[in-house]
Design an enzyme around this catalytic site. Structure first.
Site, mmCIF file in Angstrom:
data_model
loop_
_atom_site.group_PDB
_atom_site.id
_atom_site.type_symbol
_atom_site.label_atom_id
_atom_site.label_comp_id
_atom_site.label_asym_id
_atom_site.label_seq_id
_atom_site.Cartn_x
_atom_site.Cartn_y
_atom_site.Cartn_z
ATOM 1 N N GLY A 15 57.329 36.797 41.643
ATOM 2 C CA GLY A 15 56.244 35.949 41.131
ATOM 3 C C GLY A 15 56.765 34.620 40.621
ATOM 4 O O GLY A 15 56.247 34.062 39.657
ATOM 5 N N GLY A 18 54.476 31.437 39.799
ATOM 6 C CA GLY A 18 53.407 31.488 38.807
ATOM 7 C C GLY A 18 53.816 30.889 37.478
ATOM 8 O O GLY A 18 54.940 30.409 37.302
ATOM 9 N N VAL A 20 54.415 32.372 34.602
ATOM 10 C CA VAL A 20 55.522 33.078 33.943
ATOM 11 C C VAL A 20 56.799 33.028 34.784
ATOM 12 O O VAL A 20 57.875 32.713 34.289
ATOM 13 C CB VAL A 20 55.128 34.547 33.662
ATOM 14 C CG1 VAL A 20 56.329 35.315 33.116
ATOM 15 C CG2 VAL A 20 53.963 34.606 32.685
ATOM 16 N N GLY A 21 56.673 33.342 36.077
ATOM 17 C CA GLY A 21 57.867 33.395 36.922
ATOM 18 C C GLY A 21 58.598 32.063 36.974
ATOM 19 O O GLY A 21 59.837 32.019 36.913
ATOM 20 N N SER A 112 50.195 42.859 29.555
ATOM 21 C CA SER A 112 49.255 41.909 28.958
ATOM 22 C C SER A 112 48.674 42.552 27.704
ATOM 23 O O SER A 112 48.518 43.779 27.635
ATOM 24 C CB SER A 112 48.137 41.617 29.952
ATOM 25 O OG SER A 112 47.028 41.052 29.279
ATOM 26 N N SER A 113 48.290 41.716 26.738
ATOM 27 C CA SER A 113 47.739 42.270 25.497
ATOM 28 C C SER A 113 46.377 42.937 25.717
ATOM 29 O O SER A 113 45.904 43.667 24.851
ATOM 30 C CB SER A 113 47.619 41.180 24.432
ATOM 31 O OG SER A 113 46.807 40.124 24.903
ATOM 32 N N CYS A 114 45.754 42.726 26.903
ATOM 33 C CA CYS A 114 44.451 43.367 27.148
ATOM 34 C C CYS A 114 44.591 44.857 27.440
ATOM 35 O O CYS A 114 43.591 45.549 27.617
ATOM 36 C CB CYS A 114 43.682 42.664 28.259
ATOM 37 S SG CYS A 114 44.403 42.862 29.877
ATOM 38 N N TYR A 141 41.957 44.985 35.219
ATOM 39 C CA TYR A 141 43.307 44.426 35.054
ATOM 40 C C TYR A 141 44.107 45.278 34.060
ATOM 41 O O TYR A 141 45.287 45.590 34.288
ATOM 42 C CB TYR A 141 43.172 42.989 34.551
ATOM 43 C CG TYR A 141 44.453 42.225 34.416
ATOM 44 C CD1 TYR A 141 45.199 41.883 35.537
ATOM 45 C CD2 TYR A 141 44.913 41.822 33.173
ATOM 46 C CE1 TYR A 141 46.372 41.154 35.407
ATOM 47 C CE2 TYR A 141 46.077 41.090 33.038
ATOM 48 C CZ TYR A 141 46.806 40.760 34.155
ATOM 49 O OH TYR A 141 47.960 40.043 34.037
ATOM 50 N N LYS A 145 47.628 47.296 34.520
ATOM 51 C CA LYS A 145 48.782 46.978 33.662
ATOM 52 C C LYS A 145 49.273 48.223 32.920
ATOM 53 O O LYS A 145 50.480 48.412 32.737
ATOM 54 C CB LYS A 145 48.411 45.870 32.675
ATOM 55 C CG LYS A 145 48.301 44.508 33.327
ATOM 56 C CD LYS A 145 49.680 44.014 33.703
ATOM 57 C CE LYS A 145 49.698 42.773 34.537
ATOM 58 N NZ LYS A 145 51.019 42.453 35.079
ATOM 59 N N ASN A 170 48.163 35.889 24.963
ATOM 60 C CA ASN A 170 47.651 34.874 25.900
ATOM 61 C C ASN A 170 48.680 33.744 26.046
ATOM 62 O O ASN A 170 49.167 33.227 25.040
ATOM 63 C CB ASN A 170 46.330 34.299 25.397
ATOM 64 C CG ASN A 170 45.170 35.281 25.555
ATOM 65 O OD1 ASN A 170 45.338 36.489 25.421
ATOM 66 N ND2 ASN A 170 43.998 34.764 25.849
ATOM 67 N N LEU A 171 48.960 33.364 27.286
ATOM 68 C CA LEU A 171 50.025 32.404 27.586
ATOM 69 C C LEU A 171 49.454 31.083 28.085
ATOM 70 O O LEU A 171 48.333 31.037 28.591
ATOM 71 C CB LEU A 171 50.937 32.985 28.676
ATOM 72 C CG LEU A 171 51.560 34.339 28.343
ATOM 73 C CD1 LEU A 171 52.208 34.940 29.587
ATOM 74 C CD2 LEU A 171 52.583 34.183 27.225
ATOM 75 N N HIS A 184 42.335 30.646 32.490
ATOM 76 C CA HIS A 184 42.203 31.054 31.090
ATOM 77 C C HIS A 184 41.676 29.871 30.267
ATOM 78 O O HIS A 184 41.599 28.742 30.753
ATOM 79 C CB HIS A 184 43.553 31.523 30.549
ATOM 80 C CG HIS A 184 43.990 32.835 31.124
ATOM 81 N ND1 HIS A 184 44.900 32.927 32.159
ATOM 82 C CD2 HIS A 184 43.640 34.105 30.836
ATOM 83 C CE1 HIS A 184 45.079 34.195 32.469
ATOM 84 N NE2 HIS A 184 44.336 34.937 31.686
ATOM 85 N N ASP A 274 32.021 36.377 25.486
ATOM 86 C CA ASP A 274 33.070 36.154 24.486
ATOM 87 C C ASP A 274 34.311 37.002 24.777
ATOM 88 O O ASP A 274 35.418 36.646 24.389
ATOM 89 C CB ASP A 274 32.566 36.553 23.087
ATOM 90 C CG ASP A 274 31.908 35.399 22.345
ATOM 91 O OD1 ASP A 274 32.062 34.236 22.792
ATOM 92 O OD2 ASP A 274 31.262 35.667 21.324
HETATM 93 O O1 GFB Z 1 41.345 32.908 28.217
HETATM 94 P P1 GFB Z 1 40.168 33.746 28.539
HETATM 95 O O2 GFB Z 1 39.518 33.542 29.836
HETATM 96 O O3 GFB Z 1 40.597 35.253 28.462
HETATM 97 O O4 GFB Z 1 39.031 33.526 27.410
HETATM 98 P P2 GFB Z 1 40.562 36.516 27.466
HETATM 99 C C1 GFB Z 1 39.314 33.535 26.042
HETATM 100 C C2 GFB Z 1 38.083 33.134 25.256
HETATM 101 O O5 GFB Z 1 37.815 31.753 25.475
HETATM 102 C C3 GFB Z 1 36.784 33.866 25.625
HETATM 103 C C4 GFB Z 1 36.455 31.551 25.777
HETATM 104 O O6 GFB Z 1 36.056 34.137 24.455
HETATM 105 C C5 GFB Z 1 36.052 32.841 26.487
HETATM 106 O O7 GFB Z 1 34.651 33.000 26.481
HETATM 107 N N1 GFB Z 1 36.270 30.320 26.559
HETATM 108 C C6 GFB Z 1 35.639 29.201 26.112
HETATM 109 C C7 GFB Z 1 36.669 30.072 27.813
HETATM 110 N N2 GFB Z 1 35.571 28.287 27.068
HETATM 111 C C8 GFB Z 1 36.228 28.790 28.147
HETATM 112 C C9 GFB Z 1 36.507 28.282 29.445
HETATM 113 O O8 GFB Z 1 36.131 27.163 29.807
HETATM 114 N N3 GFB Z 1 37.219 29.084 30.271
HETATM 115 C C10 GFB Z 1 37.649 30.325 29.894
HETATM 116 N N4 GFB Z 1 38.366 31.066 30.753
HETATM 117 N N5 GFB Z 1 37.361 30.855 28.676
HETATM 118 C C11 GFB Z 1 41.905 37.482 29.423
HETATM 119 C C12 GFB Z 1 41.765 38.633 30.328
HETATM 120 O O9 GFB Z 1 40.947 37.659 28.448
HETATM 121 O O10 GFB Z 1 43.141 37.401 28.775
HETATM 122 C C13 GFB Z 1 42.948 38.859 31.150
HETATM 123 O O11 GFB Z 1 40.607 38.449 31.100
HETATM 124 C C14 GFB Z 1 44.250 38.634 30.436
HETATM 125 O O12 GFB Z 1 42.888 40.177 31.583
HETATM 126 C C15 GFB Z 1 44.253 37.408 29.578
HETATM 127 O O13 GFB Z 1 44.564 39.743 29.636
HETATM 128 C C16 GFB Z 1 45.479 37.260 28.731
HETATM 129 O O14 GFB Z 1 41.586 36.344 26.384
HETATM 130 O O15 GFB Z 1 39.186 36.823 26.980
#
Ligand code: GFB
Length: 318
Positions: A15, A18, A20-21, A112-114, A141, A145, A170-171, A184, A274
């Protein structure tokens, strides 16, 4: 005891293109490693067992960083669960089985922390794994994991393999995905504020209520932790890799706004999910081993924005 890493040992970073990689490759090169083994998706589809087995047999790495996978933010996870489950299960299974088969000295698997229950006590300790229901938006996911962690542990028990599992929070950082639908939150906010700045707009919409709390770790810190764990850690089960502090998404939006488009206003689209209310890792075990992060969030956002301007943003009007 972890095997000592020699700069000439073959190290496979699965990877490597990406987020991380690529950070692990940078970190290993800075540390003087001379024998990195990598493969692009076109060269080796890690979901293909025969391709992975052949590649590992040919290169016979002594160390493997298993950081490949199909990843994405909350929207990608909730709308493409089949891909997240299939791709990640196949990649983990193929690389771990082949690593055992060719006698890899040590493998570090990244989760992943999820993986932890949606409503785990905060900060989340490693024994919380499998003690409650998962967050629905990333269940597929998380299941893949968790299977990867259990594979590392099973290969350790049955075959004596030195395979370890690290769970990052989260990274963010260089080489992240900045696509608004699949990324993300942190890269999405950088793009949204930058797009608004260029378009002369002074309002930016953030998904959800802004109340969920997340912990953000710069990927260069994570890469440093991975190299540290490869050299100093040998236990079964996950070990958390966090920054140690979390922020509300509304606060994060303010931090990104201040760097990218000061003065812009923030709206919240509460029709968007959320996800987990809070995700803060307890990284005491890693700290007790002697590792700590070094990149503060505001500094990391600023340097990631510089990287975005240099590599991703539209060429005109930088
Ligand atoms: O980073 P994110 O997509 O992942 O979202 P998770 C984190 C928070 O940010 C959520 C809000 O509450 C989203 O609703 N958010 C606000 C947004 N605006 C935005 C936006 O424009 N884009 C995105 N993406 N979010 C992931 C998992 O969860 O975390 C994966 O889905 C993985 O499996 C990763 O574990 C680390 O933290 O919610």
């Amino acid at each position: 005891m972890s095997p000592a890493v020699d700069p000439d040992d073959a190290v496979f970073v699965a990877g490597h293109r990406g987020l991380v990689g690529s950070a692990i490759v940078r970190r290993l090169e800075q540390g003087g490693h001379r024998n990195l083994v990598t493969a692009t998706r076109d060269q080796v589809d890690l979901r293909n067992q025969a391709a992975v087995a052949g590649f590992m047999d040919e290169h016979r790495p002594r160390f493997v960083y298993l950081v490949a996978g199909t990843v994405g933010g909350i929207m990608a996870n909730s709308t493409r669960p089949a891909e997240f489950l299939y791709d990640n299960l196949m990649i983990h299974a193929n690389v771990i089985e082949a690593a055992h088969h060719v006698g890899v000295g040590k493998l570090l698997y990244l989760g992943s922390s999820c993986i932890y229950p949606r409503l785990a006590d905060q900060p989340i300790v490693e024994p919380a794994l499998l003690t409650g229901p998962l967050e629905p938006t990333n269940e597929a996911y998380a299941i893949a994991k968790i299977a990867g962690i259990k594979m590392c542990d099973a290969y350790r028990v049955q075959y004596g393999c030195d395979f370890v599992s690290a769970m990052p929070t989260n990274l963010y950082g260089p080489n992240d995905n900045f696509d608004l639908q699949s990324s993300h939150v942190l890269p999405a906010l950088i793009r949204k504020f930058d797009d608004a700045r260029r378009a002369g707009e002074d309002r930016v919409t953030v998904w959800g209520t802004g109340r969920p709390r997340r912990e953000f770790l710069h990927v260069d810190d994570l890469a440093d932790a991975c190299v540290f764990l490869m050299e100093h850690y040998d236990d079964p089960g996950p070990i958390n890799v966090g920054y140690g502090e979390d922020v509300a998404i509304a606060e994060l939006a303010g931090l990104v706004r201040d760097v990218v488009h000061p003065g812009a206003s923030i709206d919240f689209d509460t029709s968007k999910p959320d996800g987990t209310p809070r995700k803060l890792l307890d990284s005491t075990r890693l700290q007790q081993l002697g590792w700590r992060p070094s990149i503060p969030l505001a500094e990391g956002i600023a340097s990631t924005y510089d990287w975005y301007l240099e590599h991703v943003a539209p060429q005109e009007a930088r």
